[in-house]
Design a protein around this motif. Structure first.
Motif, PDB file in Angstrom:
ATOM      1  N   ALA A 117       0.818  -1.209   0.000  1.00 10.89           N
ATOM      2  CA  ALA A 117       0.000   0.000   0.000  1.00 10.89           C
ATOM      3  C   ALA A 117       0.853   1.261   0.000  1.00 10.89           C
ATOM      4  O   ALA A 117       0.587   2.216  -0.754  1.00 10.89           O
ATOM      5  N   VAL A 118       1.884   1.280   0.821  1.00 14.10           N
ATOM      6  CA  VAL A 118       2.683   2.495   0.949  1.00 14.10           C
ATOM      7  C   VAL A 118       3.521   2.733  -0.306  1.00 14.10           C
ATOM      8  O   VAL A 118       3.716   3.879  -0.731  1.00 14.10           O
ATOM      9  N   ARG A 119       4.007   1.671  -0.945  1.00 16.87           N
ATOM     10  CA  ARG A 119       4.723   1.866  -2.212  1.00 16.87           C
ATOM     11  C   ARG A 119       3.823   2.535  -3.247  1.00 16.87           C
ATOM     12  O   ARG A 119       4.247   3.438  -3.971  1.00 16.87           O
ATOM     13  N   ASP A 224      12.752   3.309   3.273  1.00 16.27           N
ATOM     14  CA  ASP A 224      13.364   2.265   2.449  1.00 16.27           C
ATOM     15  C   ASP A 224      12.450   1.889   1.283  1.00 16.27           C
ATOM     16  O   ASP A 224      11.393   2.490   1.081  1.00 16.27           O
ATOM     17  N   ASP A 225      12.859   0.869   0.517  1.00 18.25           N
ATOM     18  CA  ASP A 225      12.105   0.529  -0.691  1.00 18.25           C
ATOM     19  C   ASP A 225      10.791  -0.169  -0.402  1.00 18.25           C
ATOM     20  O   ASP A 225      10.008  -0.436  -1.317  1.00 18.25           O
ATOM     21  N   ARG A 226      10.519  -0.493   0.867  1.00 19.09           N
ATOM     22  CA  ARG A 226       9.216  -1.041   1.268  1.00 19.09           C
ATOM     23  C   ARG A 226       8.298   0.036   1.844  1.00 19.09           C
ATOM     24  O   ARG A 226       7.224  -0.266   2.335  1.00 19.09           O
ATOM     25  N   GLY A 227       8.761   1.282   1.801  1.00 24.72           N
ATOM     26  CA  GLY A 227       7.976   2.367   2.372  1.00 24.72           C
ATOM     27  C   GLY A 227       8.097   2.460   3.877  1.00 24.72           C
ATOM     28  O   GLY A 227       7.351   3.191   4.521  1.00 24.72           O
ATOM     29  N   ARG A 228       9.066   1.730   4.443  1.00 25.96           N
ATOM     30  CA  ARG A 228       9.218   1.671   5.895  1.00 25.96           C
ATOM     31  C   ARG A 228      10.277   2.661   6.352  1.00 25.96           C
ATOM     32  O   ARG A 228      11.305   2.847   5.696  1.00 25.96           O
TER      33      ARG A 228
END
Length: 239
Positions: A117-119, A224-228
């Protein structure tokens, strides 16, 4: 810090940082309440917000992707697809007036959906990221870590006399069977860990650590690339 639910619209700051806690309604063994993840996520978000300027905390989303706990009465899971839709639409709505949004997650089963979702949301241009509430070294589910946290946050809902030791193998070992057959297949009590030795004092220390970590990550805003939100890069030490 302000609770969004208790705020009138003219009092919402124009540069608001919004923290949206995400939990679950799922079994946490015979001794912890079904809203354990939600209670912890809300506490982390609320306490972190006191250290952040123009921060608002939304009501907690009490349902998540908890299919692995479906073998236990009381569990309510909305699944990954519905959770993704709720998160995407909530952030799209919040972005109409909020400057930045942080999803504060209290349930491990939500993480894959959060990343997806965040990506998508970041690709749409929304200033959003997510962070988890898992302390390093904590056990997997309803063990000493969560029992201590709940003894600190909501002791009136903890039934220590009913606590049972569950499967204590590391989550990395348990995960394939959990994904294939659910928690009940490896732990009839629903506990993954050992609640023995839990205390409110330990829960307070763990909560302080999670809150300081959350504040540090939000302040640094390294995504990061996971939106975290990641830990900020350490400053080089000058000789």
């Amino acid at each position: 810090m302000t609770e969004l639910a208790h705020t009138a619209w003219p009092d919402v700051p124009p540069d608001a940082l919004v923290l949206l806690p995400i939990g679950s309604t799922e079994q946490h063994g015979p001794h912890l309440p079904l809203d354990t993840d939600s209670v912890i996520a809300h506490a982390v978000a609320r306490r972190a917000a006191t250290a952040l300027p123009a921060a608002l905390v939304t009501p907690t989303l009490p349902y998540g992707a908890s299919g692995e706990h479906a073998g236990f009465p009381g569990t309510v899971s909305i699944g990954h697809e519905a959770l993704r839709t709720v998160l995407v639409e909530a952030v799209r709505s919040l972005s109409l007036w909020a400057a930045r949004i942080v999803l504060v997650n209290g349930h491990g089963g939500n993480t894959a959906t959060l990343a997806t979702a965040v990506r998508l949301l970041r690709a749409e241009g929304h200033d959003v990221a997510w962070t988890g509430c898992s302390p390093p070294g904590g056990d997997a589910h309803a063990g000493r870590t969560e029992t201590s946290l709940m003894l600190h946050l909501a002791p009136e809902h903890v039934r220590l006399e009913s606590a049972a030791t569950g499967d204590t193998r590391p989550l990395s070992v348990l995960l394939p069977e959990l994904m294939a057959h659910g928690v009940r297949a490896v732990s009839p009590s629903g506990v993954l860990g050992d609640p023995r030795g839990a205390s409110a004092a330990e829960g307070r220390t763990t909560m302080d650590t999670m809150v300081s970590t959350t504040v540090r990550r939000i302040t640094a805003w390294t995504v990061d690339d996971r939106g975290r939100l990641a830990e900020p890069a350490q400053q080089a030490v000058r000789p």
